[in-house]
Design a protein around this motif. Structure first.
Motif, short mmCIF file in Angstrom:
data_model
loop_
_atom_site.label_atom_id
_atom_site.label_comp_id
_atom_site.label_asym_id
_atom_site.label_seq_id
_atom_site.Cartn_x
_atom_site.Cartn_y
_atom_site.Cartn_z
N UNK A 27 16.37 72.88 45.95
CA UNK A 27 16.29 71.92 47.05
C UNK A 27 14.93 72.07 47.76
N UNK A 28 14.34 70.96 48.24
CA UNK A 28 14.83 69.58 48.16
C UNK A 28 14.14 68.78 47.07
N UNK A 29 13.42 69.48 46.17
CA UNK A 29 12.57 68.77 45.22
C UNK A 29 13.29 68.24 43.98
N UNK A 30 14.48 68.76 43.70
CA UNK A 30 15.14 68.45 42.44
C UNK A 30 16.52 67.84 42.68
N UNK A 31 16.70 66.61 42.23
CA UNK A 31 18.00 65.97 42.26
C UNK A 31 18.81 66.45 41.05
N UNK A 32 20.06 66.83 41.28
CA UNK A 32 20.92 67.32 40.20
C UNK A 32 22.16 66.44 40.14
N UNK A 33 22.43 65.90 38.96
CA UNK A 33 23.52 64.94 38.81
C UNK A 33 24.45 65.37 37.68
N UNK A 45 29.66 61.89 38.73
CA UNK A 45 30.76 62.68 39.28
C UNK A 45 30.31 63.47 40.51
N UNK A 46 29.05 63.89 40.51
CA UNK A 46 28.49 64.63 41.64
C UNK A 46 26.99 64.43 41.65
N UNK A 47 26.41 64.39 42.85
CA UNK A 47 24.96 64.25 42.98
C UNK A 47 24.51 65.09 44.17
N UNK A 48 23.51 65.93 43.94
CA UNK A 48 23.00 66.83 44.97
C UNK A 48 21.50 66.57 45.18
N UNK A 49 21.03 66.79 46.40
CA UNK A 49 19.63 66.51 46.74
C UNK A 49 19.28 65.08 46.32
N UNK A 50 20.06 64.16 46.79
CA UNK A 50 19.96 62.77 46.33
C UNK A 50 18.58 62.17 46.61
N UNK A 51 17.81 61.95 45.56
CA UNK A 51 16.47 61.38 45.66
C UNK A 51 16.40 59.97 45.09
N UNK A 52 17.37 59.60 44.27
CA UNK A 52 17.34 58.31 43.57
C UNK A 52 18.09 57.22 44.32
N UNK A 53 18.89 57.60 45.30
CA UNK A 53 19.66 56.61 46.04
C UNK A 53 20.96 56.21 45.37
N UNK A 54 21.31 56.86 44.26
CA UNK A 54 22.58 56.57 43.62
C UNK A 54 23.73 57.20 44.39
N UNK A 109 22.03 66.48 34.61
CA UNK A 109 20.68 65.92 34.65
C UNK A 109 19.95 66.40 35.89
N UNK A 110 18.69 66.75 35.69
CA UNK A 110 17.83 67.21 36.79
C UNK A 110 16.62 66.31 36.86
N UNK A 111 16.36 65.79 38.04
CA UNK A 111 15.23 64.87 38.27
C UNK A 111 14.34 65.45 39.36
N UNK A 112 13.12 65.81 38.99
CA UNK A 112 12.18 66.40 39.95
C UNK A 112 11.23 65.33 40.44
N UNK A 158 3.27 69.62 53.54
CA UNK A 158 2.97 70.62 54.57
C UNK A 158 4.23 71.13 55.25
N UNK A 159 5.32 70.36 55.11
CA UNK A 159 6.59 70.75 55.70
C UNK A 159 7.58 71.20 54.63
N UNK A 160 7.06 71.40 53.41
CA UNK A 160 7.88 71.88 52.29
C UNK A 160 9.07 70.98 52.02
#
Length: 209
Positions: A27-33, A45-54, A109-112, A158-160
């Protein structure tokens, strides 16, 4: 929706736990689905660190459908170029999960989001730049859309965090910095900022006041 066997239910549950562990680590750079390929119409079924908006219940992707149709599809497809719907560049890895019968039942699936790392890269390039090492260059559009996105990426880095994960107060500070730098005078600036932050143009106007 296909009836799940006890083995398949166990695999899916263990996969959900694995996904959450990976997501917490990156977190928070990698979306895991987690995709449930037994229910392709509602595969997420599950989505973490949602970056894609799904959302949970979203349908299977093209790769997921390909695995449903053929168990011969490669099980690990790593580090392939991808993109989110708003154009952000993504590095993706997809791992297919088979049951004891050799059938694909799920995928991890992992999306960075590469935008934040591109921001890091820009800051590093600026840091190692040697003034006077190259002849002065001029451009007719020194502060275009790319400059706005780069400035946002640098602020988030700068804020990681990523641009879309910025808190409201951080977004307000960012937009005011963009305004002070004259970047909001660029054509379609509000639209560009809104798209990169994942907020409405009205929100950006509000932040700029």
């Amino acid at each position: 929706m296909t009836q799940r066997t006890p083995e398949q239910r166990l695999l899916l549950e263990q996969l959900k736990q694995t996904a959450e562990g990976i997501a917490r680590t990156f977190a928070p750079f990698c979306e895991v689905v987690v995709h449930d390929l037994l229910d392709p119409s509602h595969a997420v079924l599950a989505i973490h660190n949602n970056l894609s908006g799904r959302e949970v219940g979203s349908p299977a992707t093209e790769l997921g459908l390909a695995r449903i149709q053929s168990a011969d599809v490669e099980q690990i497809i790593a580090n392939y170029a991808n993109s989110f719907s708003d154009g952000r560049q993504v590095k993706s890895t997809s791992i297919g999960i088979k049951d004891s019968g050799g059938r694909y039942i799920a995928a991890l699936c992992m999306n960075i989001d590469l935008s934040v790392f591109q921001g890091f890269q820009g800051m590093l390039n600026q840091f190692v730049d040697l003034p006077g090492a190259a002849p002065a260059q001029e451009t007719l559009d020194p502060m275009g859309a790319d400059a706005i996105r780069a400035r946002i990426d640098q602020f988030a880095a700068s804020m990681a965090t990523t641009p879309r994960a910025l808190k409201a107060e951080d977004r307000r500070v960012l937009v005011r910095e963009l305004k002070s730098a004259g970047l909001l005078e660029v054509r379609r600036a509000m639209e560009i900022v809104a798209g990169h932050l994942g907020v409405s143009r009205a929100s950006v106007y509000g932040y700029a006041k």
